[in-house]
Design a protein around this motif. Sequence first.
Motif, short mmCIF file in Angstrom:
data_model
loop_
_atom_site.label_atom_id
_atom_site.label_comp_id
_atom_site.label_asym_id
_atom_site.label_seq_id
_atom_site.Cartn_x
_atom_site.Cartn_y
_atom_site.Cartn_z
N CYS A 222 0.85 -1.19 0.00
CA CYS A 222 0.00 0.00 0.00
C CYS A 222 0.88 1.24 0.00
O CYS A 222 1.68 1.43 0.92
CB CYS A 222 -0.90 0.02 1.23
N THR A 226 -5.80 2.66 0.79
CA THR A 226 -6.23 1.65 -0.17
C THR A 226 -7.47 0.97 0.37
O THR A 226 -7.53 0.62 1.55
CB THR A 226 -5.12 0.59 -0.38
N LYS A 227 -8.47 0.79 -0.49
CA LYS A 227 -9.69 0.09 -0.08
C LYS A 227 -9.61 -1.36 -0.55
O LYS A 227 -9.35 -1.63 -1.72
CB LYS A 227 -10.92 0.77 -0.70
N VAL A 228 -9.80 -2.28 0.38
CA VAL A 228 -9.70 -3.70 0.05
C VAL A 228 -10.98 -4.44 0.44
O VAL A 228 -11.68 -4.05 1.38
CB VAL A 228 -8.48 -4.36 0.75
N VAL A 229 -11.24 -5.51 -0.30
CA VAL A 229 -12.38 -6.37 0.01
C VAL A 229 -11.95 -7.35 1.09
O VAL A 229 -10.93 -8.04 0.96
CB VAL A 229 -12.86 -7.13 -1.24
N VAL A 230 -12.72 -7.41 2.18
CA VAL A 230 -12.43 -8.34 3.27
C VAL A 230 -13.63 -9.26 3.45
O VAL A 230 -14.77 -8.78 3.53
CB VAL A 230 -12.15 -7.57 4.59
N TYR A 233 -17.51 -8.60 5.11
CA TYR A 233 -17.89 -7.19 5.16
C TYR A 233 -18.59 -6.81 3.86
O TYR A 233 -18.18 -7.22 2.77
CB TYR A 233 -16.65 -6.30 5.35
N ARG A 235 -18.73 -3.84 2.73
CA ARG A 235 -18.07 -2.63 2.24
C ARG A 235 -16.58 -2.90 2.18
O ARG A 235 -16.08 -3.84 2.80
CB ARG A 235 -18.33 -1.46 3.20
N LYS A 236 -15.88 -2.07 1.43
CA LYS A 236 -14.43 -2.18 1.39
C LYS A 236 -13.83 -1.54 2.64
O LYS A 236 -14.36 -0.56 3.16
CB LYS A 236 -13.87 -1.52 0.13
N VAL A 237 -12.73 -2.11 3.08
CA VAL A 237 -12.07 -1.64 4.30
C VAL A 237 -10.85 -0.81 3.91
O VAL A 237 -10.07 -1.21 3.04
CB VAL A 237 -11.66 -2.83 5.19
N ASN A 392 -7.92 -14.34 1.05
CA ASN A 392 -7.72 -12.89 0.92
C ASN A 392 -8.14 -12.13 2.17
O ASN A 392 -8.30 -10.90 2.13
CB ASN A 392 -8.45 -12.33 -0.31
N LYS A 620 -15.58 -13.43 -7.22
CA LYS A 620 -15.32 -11.99 -7.24
C LYS A 620 -14.06 -11.66 -8.04
O LYS A 620 -13.90 -10.54 -8.53
CB LYS A 620 -15.16 -11.45 -5.82
#
Length: 1023
Positions: A222, A226-230, A233, A235-237, A392, A620
Amino acid sequence: MTAKTSKPWKVVGGKKDVSGAMAPYDPLAVEEGWYDWWDSCGFFKPRSDYEAWPPERVQKEGQFVVCLPPPNVTGSLHIGHALTNAVQDALVRWRRMKGENVLWIPGADHAGIATQSVVEKRLQREENLTRHDLGREKFIEKVWEWKHRYSATIKDQLKKTASSLDWSREFFTLDDARATAVTEAFCRMHEMGIIKRDTRLVNWCVSLQSAISDLEVEYLECKGETKVVVPGYDRKVAVGLIYDFCYEVVGTGEKLQVSTTRPETILGDTGVAVHPDDERYKHLHGKKVKCPFRDAEIPIITDPKLVDMAFGTGVVKITPAHDPNDFECGNRHKLQSLSMLSKEGTISMEGQFFGQKRFDCRENIIKALTEKGLFVGKKPHEMKIGLCSRTNDIIEPYLMPQWFVTCKAAADEALKLERENVLKLIPKRYSRIWDHWLGEIRPWCISRQLWWGHRIPAYECFIDGQPAAEDHWVSGRTDEDAKAKAIKQFKLSEAQAAKLELKRDEDVLDTWFSSGLLPHSALGWPNEDAKDFKQFFPTQLLETGHDILFFWVARMVMTSLIFLKKLPFEYVYLHAMVRDKQGKKMSKGRGNVVDPLDIRNGITLAELQNKLKDGNLDPKKVPEAVELQKQMFPDGIKTCGCDALRIGLLANTSSGADVHLDINKVTAYRYFCNKLWNAVKFGLDFSLGQAYEPPAGELKAPLLNEDGSRFQPWDKNELVDQVTKTLKSRCTGFSDGDHSLPFACHWILNRLDRAVSDVNKHFTNYEFAEAVRACYAFWYSDFCDNFLEMTKPFVKDDTSKDKSIFQHVLFTCLETGLRMLHPLLPFTTEELWNRLPGDKEARGPSIMVADYPLPTGWANPGIDAKMGSVLNLIHGIRGMKARYQLSDKVEPTVFISCKAGEELAFMQGEATYITSICRIGKTTFVAGDDGITSGCVVQVISPTVNCHMHIADLIDVKAELKKVAKQTDLLKKSIESLEKKMAAPEYESRVPENVRAEQATKLAGYKVEVSEYEMVADNLRKM
């Protein structure tokens, strides 16, 4: 240089019939039928199986044993496996042909986390079930079904890529024999104190609900927010941020500013550290700060190891239960380790945040700090985020009791043996990594919270429901063995023993624990009297990717030293990593892997993408992977065949550098296979003909003299000058003789001898790319482009006294050259070798058990130098014809001017080759410029040789000048455009290195073309 027959192999029926006419090259047709026949004949087995060699015979002939790095049964093999197999099979075939006792052991790895993860995803997607819905026993049955399905797929892939493995010795890391070895190893190491149960930090994956190894953690770089998929959730974190907040110093009213990338861990802080030499905080030494969300005060400590005064505010918060560095610091200062997170990823600490998901809590803590007036702000921060390679999910350092291996003594011994060159790492530069990992070795967590794997043979011991002792664990090879150990260890009375209850650990062992027992477990250990163990251990080589040098190689070395007091192998060859065209590591989780059979068989882009969508990839990630495939394989993949794939991969292994898979480069080697096929076809059909029979006997050397006597090289031949070590008569190019070896024949035997020498040397030194280049240069350039053309005037002339000599030399090149090439191109060489004329029974049943060629003394630098001048002239003439667009049907008059008399005489002696290969008309050799007619263009061949080609009446000079001018202008515009791009700001930093290299090569090529066109224009103007 030809094959001897001393092999004991049995030959069974079903051998492929190659007696018919040779069709155009079809790689799949050529490769079909050979592998099963090889296997049924027993060619993949060690010779000691057939001849019962005693140890002294093995020692005399040499032995080579290597264990295939067992591929995971998570799915089919990818291109990285294909490289591993190509390297090992090339070595194994070369050693086998050298007459050594060779064993290549196949196997597969149960791959605990990877396989369980794949099956769980399938179960959820296809049946909407979890493993808990099925229960442990039923779920394990499902995984075994998966294993049987994909181990068959993997075996098929290995066979279709020519891997000459001894399948009678195949193993699986979860089979009964390996289970026995794993249990024995765990129990011995526990008894020795090497394995202990301890509470330490592990890499915890919330999604998997298991600890994972360092190798299963991938890092996201990073540069800032940075927005990541967790998983879990909607929403992106946000990651890549650093947050500043303040602690209140107790009793002073001061605030101490601290930075963190994980605000939620404030709940578990048990200390704050400053550097002892930092003047800003010396007045705070020994004081405490108030926890903002706990009714507690925590100490301010000094720690020069943890704190960097120059970073941030020079103050570090300490959360021993959730950070590796903090854990070590906490141990140094005896701080409390306070866990604030559950295994499910929710806040476990009582209070206002209890039960919140970790990244929801992060946001809520920021709000709460702001309300308290303690939040300072946030800013972008360059950092690495650890992600689980299977899910991931963001990895959490998590404190929990697990089984750990601590083997400092074995690590020190492994370091010492490598430094003393007893254990040899190739390339040597990996010694630094070896030193780094083993020099700073840490306890290895071997517990995994899974169902698929070797269940840990450890038991908790209870009496009346209470632990039998403070350390109430025992290990056991069986339940009975564990109970007997417990009674003895805890000194239980008969009455206590009757109440003893054992509960076996539910966890399984890390996959690397079982694979770390290779290769000795593959050969029968712990039964050290097993026939294979006594015969084949230790092995000679371990070949694998450099990324698992520590995770696998070092652990095999250490377990072997612990149990057997010896190294498991002497050499470790670490091959390159195969990456995609963009330089990214190939990963099933990323969707950029390539099935080697798709390159062998060919596949359309649509079929590739259907495989992707029907596979195990996270849905995804499918769209991104689909786009990547479009970039990598816009036209799909053409049928290349196994041989082209193998040699294409091996050609890119120079110096251990990573291989960026470019399918066009692999396709290029398909053309090489085609050229080889056509060269042999031409040699058999045209040069030799159906009536040709090679020399009788053992075929050690061709019959070169007209009286039928063998040509004996060098010291035994009267045509050899024993002072200069060169051949007399026409072989020197200056005179003629009745029974001499034609210059071209001597030259090609010299080139063959050099190639054989070089390839043997390169195999010995594990230089596979160089071995490919040496074979390629001989076959493509020396033999096909030059010698084959040189033979044409002689083999089609029945009156030529040199015809039989050329034929015998050509046959020698074919037969020896195919054996030289076999380890690299097993299928094609087998088919072609079996098509060669001669006594097939005397030659042997298969090329793979024929003798590998060795140098026979033909190499001669003087011959190379002389032929070099001829080839330079040939290339110069060909280049002139191409430059002035003269087809092969146009045969211009040529004048060759030589300044040196000897050189003139030599060139005249080789005029037949020159005119035949170049397809030119009348050729006159002159001293200086005497007799050269007007209307010629000139090409400088060397400082002493010029070529004058008469073309005035063959071309329209004015029209040609216009064409040349137009082409030159186009090239100059391309140069200008490319130079403008390369001069742009940030070109060096933004454009990938491989792209910059391609652009630089392209620019250099354009400039060379401009120079050549300007020279052509200058020549035309002078006419």
